[in-house]
Design an enzyme around this catalytic site. Structure first.
Site, PDB file in Angstrom:
ATOM      1  N   ALA A  64      40.806  43.703  36.779  1.00  0.00           N
ATOM      2  CA  ALA A  64      41.564  42.506  37.136  1.00  0.00           C
ATOM      3  C   ALA A  64      41.823  42.481  38.639  1.00  0.00           C
ATOM      4  O   ALA A  64      42.113  43.518  39.247  1.00  0.00           O
ATOM      5  CB  ALA A  64      42.887  42.481  36.387  1.00  0.00           C
ATOM      6  N   LYS A  65      41.707  41.294  39.226  1.00  0.00           N
ATOM      7  CA  LYS A  65      42.112  41.138  40.631  1.00  0.00           C
ATOM      8  C   LYS A  65      43.610  40.805  40.605  1.00  0.00           C
ATOM      9  O   LYS A  65      44.026  39.656  40.778  1.00  0.00           O
ATOM     10  CB  LYS A  65      41.288  40.057  41.323  1.00  0.00           C
ATOM     11  CG  LYS A  65      41.386  40.109  42.851  1.00  0.00           C
ATOM     12  CD  LYS A  65      40.341  39.200  43.476  1.00  0.00           C
ATOM     13  CE  LYS A  65      40.461  39.168  44.998  1.00  0.00           C
ATOM     14  NZ  LYS A  65      40.109  40.457  45.619  1.00  0.00           N
ATOM     15  N   ALA A  66      44.383  41.841  40.350  1.00  0.00           N
ATOM     16  CA  ALA A  66      45.817  41.711  40.134  1.00  0.00           C
ATOM     17  C   ALA A  66      46.571  42.089  41.404  1.00  0.00           C
ATOM     18  O   ALA A  66      46.243  43.080  42.066  1.00  0.00           O
ATOM     19  CB  ALA A  66      46.253  42.602  38.977  1.00  0.00           C
TER      20      ALA A  66
END
Length: 300
Positions: free
Chosen positions: A158-160
């Site tokens: 995830a690009k969290a």
């Protein structure tokens, strides 16, 4: 980045389905995304009015939200259209686009099952991530203190927003010592990535890059691997140990912001800016600017 603070720029921001003046694109201080990192985002670039790989970025944004346990309440088609409309409304052709989604303020605590999911999209002019003079001669990287975590401890695909905390700490530490960025190892002590870009090494005409098994497999990373293989250059994805750094001839990093940027040093190990890197820089520029007259003339 020096200059006007981002909250003082002019224009409009797409915010939950409507455009609002830049200065009015606000959220409450008790928003869950601010306190608990329940936020995902994308970084995208437009070249000549065309957002590069917009669909792939949107699909990753939606997937990142699901990995954090929430569904962004807009379809991929709606988000793609909103990005295009934002770019046009800002009257930009070459720009950076930032979609960001987060949990709102209905519940404040670890559990926030009923919080509204918000989405905003902003676009602004943003030149090269690194200073042009640094980019041409190669940037210098320090070795980061913090490491990319074990994939059993965080949703690394995830690009969290929360996963970037150690990146900011590491980049600030490197800059305080005169470096441009930092190379991060993973929890096993293997080479992983820079703080906001994937890393590649070159030796004997082959490109070597770490296997993305605990960090983001970047869209630019995959693009550059494809460009290299189109040129007949072998790309090897494998475990790379820090003690190998001194044996590589060239090094570069890739990312939406970084594009293709040579590296001249990593913690005392030096690299040349060779022909393979220069070729990939040119090929990437041609890929993102397919209608540029200069590139067409050069190709001809």
């Amino acid at each position: 980045m020096a200059g006007t603070p981002f909250d003082q720029l002019s224009g409009d921001i797409w915010y939950d389905g409507t455009f609002v003046p830049w200065s009015e694109a606000k959220l409450h201080v008790l928003s869950h995304g601010l306190h608990y990192g329940s936020s995902v985002f994308e970084g995208e670039r437009a070249y000549g009015g065309r957002i590069f790989k917009s669909e792939e970025h949107t699909e990753r944004l939606l997937a990142s939200g699901r990995m954090l346990g929430f569904e962004i309440p807009w379809t991929a088609e709606q988000i793609n259209a909103a990005k295009e409309e934002t770019l046009a409304r800002m009257n930009l052709t070459d720009a950076y686009i930032r979609p960001v989604a987060w949990r709102g303020s209905e519940m404040m605590g670890i559990s926030a099952q009923k919080n509204t999911i918000h989405l905003a999209i902003a676009a602004w002019e943003w030149p090269s991530y690194f200073k042009p003079e640094e980019r041409l001669k190669g940037i210098r990287l320090d070795l980061a203190e913090y490491r990319r975590p074990d994939p059993q401890t965080a949703p690394y695909k995830a690009k969290a927003a929360g996963l970037y905390m150690i990146c900011t700490i590491s980049k600030h530490a490197a800059e305080s010592k005169g470096y441009t960025d930092a190379l991060m190892l993973d929890w096993r002590g293997q080479v992983a990535e820079a703080t906001g870009a994937n890393v590649f090494f070159i030796k004997d005409g082959k490109i070597h890059t770490p296997t993305p098994d605990c960090f983001l497999d970047g869209i630019t990373r995959r693009t550059v691997i494809g460009l290299a293989r189109d040129r007949g250059i072998e790309v090897v994805e494998r475990v790379i140990l820090p003690e190998e750094l001194g044996g590589f001839e060239q090094c570069f990093v890739t990312g939406t912001a970084a594009e293709v940027t040579p590296v001249s040093e990593i913690a005392g190990n030096t690299f040349e800016v060779g022909d393979i890197i220069k070729t990939l820089m040119e090929d990437y520029d041609a890929a993102v600017r397919p209608n540029a007259p200069a590139l067409q003339a050069a190709a001809g």
